[in-house]
Design a protein around this motif. Structure first.
Motif, PDB file in Angstrom:
ATOM      1  N   ARG A   1     -20.152  74.920  82.853  1.00 15.98           N
ATOM      2  CA  ARG A   1     -19.974  76.552  82.938  1.00 15.98           C
ATOM      3  C   ARG A   1     -19.988  77.200  81.523  1.00 15.98           C
ATOM      4  O   ARG A   1     -19.251  76.612  80.646  1.00 15.98           O
ATOM      5  CB  ARG A   1     -18.850  76.745  83.580  1.00 15.98           C
ATOM      6  CG  ARG A   1     -19.023  76.749  85.283  1.00 15.98           C
ATOM      7  CD  ARG A   1     -17.772  77.221  86.153  1.00 15.98           C
ATOM      8  NE  ARG A   1     -16.552  76.368  86.079  1.00 15.98           N
ATOM      9  CZ  ARG A   1     -15.582  76.422  85.428  1.00 15.98           C
ATOM     10  NH1 ARG A   1     -15.168  77.428  84.700  1.00 15.98           N
ATOM     11  NH2 ARG A   1     -14.469  75.271  85.587  1.00 15.98           N
TER      12      ARG A   1
ATOM     13  N   TYR B   1     -27.195  74.416  85.359  1.00 14.98           N
ATOM     14  CA  TYR B   1     -26.065  73.642  85.694  1.00 14.98           C
ATOM     15  C   TYR B   1     -25.485  74.353  87.014  1.00 14.98           C
ATOM     16  O   TYR B   1     -25.140  75.609  86.950  1.00 14.98           O
ATOM     17  CB  TYR B   1     -25.048  73.498  84.507  1.00 14.98           C
ATOM     18  CG  TYR B   1     -23.687  73.229  85.075  1.00 14.98           C
ATOM     19  CD1 TYR B   1     -23.671  71.833  85.189  1.00 14.98           C
ATOM     20  CD2 TYR B   1     -22.631  73.879  85.233  1.00 14.98           C
ATOM     21  CE1 TYR B   1     -22.301  71.150  85.959  1.00 14.98           C
ATOM     22  CE2 TYR B   1     -21.391  73.408  85.799  1.00 14.98           C
ATOM     23  CZ  TYR B   1     -21.137  72.170  85.965  1.00 14.98           C
ATOM     24  OH  TYR B   1     -20.036  71.504  86.447  1.00 14.98           O
TER      25      TYR B   1
ATOM     26  N   LYS C   1     -18.724  79.032  91.898  1.00 10.24           N
ATOM     27  CA  LYS C   1     -17.689  79.804  91.180  1.00 10.24           C
ATOM     28  C   LYS C   1     -18.093  81.392  91.057  1.00 10.24           C
ATOM     29  O   LYS C   1     -17.468  82.133  90.810  1.00 10.24           O
ATOM     30  CB  LYS C   1     -17.526  79.154  90.012  1.00 10.24           C
ATOM     31  CG  LYS C   1     -16.958  77.665  89.912  1.00 10.24           C
ATOM     32  CD  LYS C   1     -15.680  77.864  90.867  1.00 10.24           C
ATOM     33  CE  LYS C   1     -14.685  76.722  91.072  1.00 10.24           C
ATOM     34  NZ  LYS C   1     -15.164  75.487  90.732  1.00 10.24           N
TER      35      LYS C   1
HETATM   36  C1  SPV Z   1     -14.589  73.223  88.030  1.00 10.83           C
HETATM   37  O1  SPV Z   1     -15.096  72.990  86.914  1.00 10.83           O
HETATM   38  O2  SPV Z   1     -13.634  73.703  88.499  1.00 10.83           O
HETATM   39  C2  SPV Z   1     -15.891  72.711  89.329  1.00 10.83           C
HETATM   40  C3  SPV Z   1     -16.983  72.427  88.958  1.00 10.83           C
HETATM   41  O3  SPV Z   1     -15.366  72.589  90.410  1.00 10.83           O
HETATM   42  S1  SPV Z   1     -17.819  73.869  88.707  1.00 10.83           S
HETATM   43  O4  SPV Z   1     -18.921  74.115  89.591  1.00 10.83           O
HETATM   44  O5  SPV Z   1     -18.701  73.759  87.540  1.00 10.83           O
HETATM   45  O6  SPV Z   1     -17.022  74.973  88.640  1.00 10.83           O
END
Ligand code: SPV
Ligand code: MN
Length: 653
Positions: free
Chosen positions: A108, A243, A252
């Motif tokens: 992220r 990603y 998210k």
């Molecule tokens: C996290 O980083 O809390 C995840 C993966 O579950 S992500 O989709 O990158 O947020």
């Protein structure tokens, strides 16, 4: 009839969409979509949806447009396109594929994820913002023409179980078949939901373009990676990235919109929580929701042997009939694959070694088509294809860093129902009754392994709102530094800090049966830096919490909460782990470390005083009361207080 028409017009005027525009949007869709796809879109009689799709058809200018329904055929089409377009490569096992994100697009992007705000809106210093006008201009500029020569996928999904109070319809527009395919695995289908909502304006919208691609199908312009969130419009833009945490809208990105929606509507919470069914005596199942910052045992708790999983990442919580009900927003897992091995994670291991739909991301694929990752039991091949392209052991990247065989954030995407421990209530429209909430951090010297709070508010403040996690060698920077991460949700907060804490306090107020709130810590160490618990011990802590929510175990009241009695744990260790748990272990693990607790209270209080001017007064009152209890206990018993110094009240505590 007439009244409905008037209501429609009123809705359009309110939303600022001029009626004249509707026919224009329709015109664009008619011209740009082929008949079959146009019909699928037109069957959803939702002008706001049509306007959204038409807008991005015009802006991104794709060559072709696919509109997906919930049919098996349309889902299979997306999956097939991901392979045909080279976004996913088939592996040796049937149904398994691998997808690669760019070498610099593996996580992220916190810096470039921003809330679009209008002048005068202040979300507080924890939230990354950008002026809305400027941000929209910038990201639309990056999206312009981004789908030339490509196919646009228009897909519909549903957050939470369908036909439930939890459900939020979502539309995803993307030029990545991998993103759409991931969503088919991770979320419930939503085309029929859109048919059912008619012209409702209440849905989430996600627009994504990976932008220009390199020869190996990765986003070429990562420096122009942007994820901009418009809370007023329930709309998220994502550009020049692949990603999943940046692109899969329902994950998210939707969490941020949902936190804001829950705040505006009141009475419910969107949380970064796993959900698990813990199996107690007599066949009863008690459900727990749990928030853990990354690398603190969230997935391994959700996957604990002997229990059943409802979800591993995001849950919505609602009040109904005097108690709390929770639902998994997703129905799949986008899990970290590092260290998944046959011994510690037999269920996931099995799912990753069985034919069926699995997307691996950023792992190493050996020349024979077999996947490999860091921390797997088998030996690692010294060459293959990975997130850097063709890879050989010893290769370094342009910065001179050794390239690992697979990325440490490499992942797998699977459906929850492919797991043998999937809980039967996953799709229950009413959700599952939440008996307990668990907050867990990585903490070498303060929290005991498991502790119940004195009540809801005490738990929200001293466990959830005080959550910290120590950095590990897996993160950049110094090891062992405590990072504040309330409710493990700091990265996704869409409302000011204090307001979020207040909503949590409010949520549990006046409930007939509020969930008990627990803190857990799997990472307590002795003076020499050795862990005091084994990874299997969490099975016992869960069983103890399960007994507590039914009032079937007594507890000892300490200044910081209620801890297990030695005798109960000895029994549970025998039953669950066939292990003799000694009194010495218990004393070491469950003593109250007063100095560390006082330091933590000070750290936490300072954070809120400095960074959350809107924090509720109750937060400071609860912190002050805990400080007083700790100081009194220290005066009576010293700095490290054994559980024996506190009494088990005769009545059930
Ligand atoms: C996290 O980083 O809390 C995840 C993966 O579950 S992500 O989709 O990158 O947020
Ligand atoms: Mn997560």
């Amino acid at each position: 009839m007439r009244q409905t028409a008037v209501a429609h017009i009123a809705a359009f005027i309110v939303s600022g969409v001029a009626l004249r525009m509707v026919s224009e949007y329709n015109q664009i869709l008619k011209e740009r979509l082929d008949n079959e796809n146009y019909e699928k879109l037109a069957a959803l009689q939702n002008p706001k949806l049509h306007a959204f799709v038409a807008d991005y058809v015009q802006l991104c200018n794709p060559d072709t447009i696919f509109v997906g329904t919930d049919s098996a055929e349309d889902v299979a089409y997306t999956r097939r396109r991901a392979v045909e377009l080279g976004e996913e490569l088939p592996l040796a096992t049937e149904g398994h594929t691998v997808h690669y994100d760019g070498y610099y697009d593996q996580a992220r992007d916190k810096e470039n994820t921003r809330y679009l705000v209008t002048p005068g809106v202040d979300l507080g210093e924890h939230l990354n913002t950008i002026d809305k006008e400027q941000g929209v201009r910038e990201v639309r500029d990056y999206l312009r023409g981004g789908m030339e020569g490509k196919e646009m996928f228009v897909r519909f999904f549903c957050l939470g179980p369908r036909n439930s109070e939890f459900a939020i319809p979502c539309v995803q527009v993307t030029d990545s078949a991998y993103v759409a395919h991931s969503e088919d695995i991770l979320y419930r289908p939503g085309y029929e939901t859109f048919r059912a909502i008619g012209d409702s304006q209440d849905f989430f919208r996600f627009i994504h373009s990976a932008g220009p691609l390199t020869e190996s199908n990765t986003s070429e312009q990562v420096s122009r990676r942007r994820i901009y969130i418009d809370l007023e419009e329930n709309l998220v833009y994502s550009a020049n990235t692949q990603y999943a945490g940046n692109t899969v809208g329902l994950k998210k990105l939707a969490l941020r919109l949902a936190i804001n929606k829950a705040d505006k509507e009141g009475g419910w919470l969107a949380e970064h929580m796993m959900l698990i069914g813990v199996h107690g005596p007599g066949g009863r199942v008690s459900y727990f929701a749990g928030a853990f910052p990354s690398a603190c045992g969230k997935t391994s708790t959700a996957m604990v042997p002997g229990e059943t999983i409802v979800g591993d990442d995001i849950a919505y919580l609602r009040r109904r009939g005097g108690r709390v009900w929770g639902a998994n927003v997703e129905n799949g897992i986008f899990g970290i694959i590092r260290d998944v091995n046959s011994q510690n994670d037999p269920v996931i291991w099995n799912s990753l070694h069985t034919p069926g739909e699995v997307i691996f991301t950023n792992i190493l694929v050996a020349p024979d088509g077999a996947p490999h990752w860091l921390g797997m039991d088998e030996g690692c091949p010294n060459a293959g294809r990975n997130h850097s392209g063709q890879w050989r052991a010893g290769d370094t990247d342009p910065d001179g860093n050794r390239i690992t065989p697979s990325h440490k954030n490499a992942r797998y995407t699977i459906r929850l129902d492919s797991l043998s421990n999937c809980d039967p209530k996953l799709e229950a429209p009413e959700g599952v009754p939440v008996a307990g909430i668990i907050y867990g951090g990585r903490d070498s010297d303060t929290w005991v392994p498991v502790e119940e709070s004195l009540d809801w508010a005490h738990g929200i403040i001293t466990k959830g709102a005080s959550l910290e996690s120590e950095t590990t060698s897996a993160t950049l920077g110094a090891e062992g530094v405590r990072k504040f991460n309330l409710m493990a949700i700091l990265d996704f907060l869409a409302i000011p800090l204090g307001r979020y804490v207040r909503n949590n306090l409010e949520f549990g107020r006046n409930l007939e049966k509020p969930p008990l709130v627990f803190g857990v810590n799997y990472f307590l160490k002795d003076e020499d830096g050795n862990y005091l618990n084994s990874t299997a011990d969490k099975r016992v802590w869960l069983k103890w919490m399960e007994l507590r929510v039914h009032g079937s175990a007594r507890a000892i009241e300490t200044p910081t909460g209620l801890i297990p009695r030695y005798e109960t744990l000895r029994e549970l260790f025998r039953e669950a782990l066939k292990k003799e748990y000694t009194r010495t272990e218990y004393m070491q693990q469950f003593s109250t470390r007063v100095a560390q607790h006082l330091e933590k209270l000070e750290r936490i209080e300072n954070i809120y005083r400095k960074q959350a001017p809107d924090a509720p007064a109750q937060l400071y009152e609860i912190i002050a009361a805990q400080r007083r209890r700790l100081e009194e206990a220290r005066a009576a018993h010293g700095d490290v207080i054994s559980p024996d110094c506190f009494s088990t009240p005769d009545e059930m505590k």
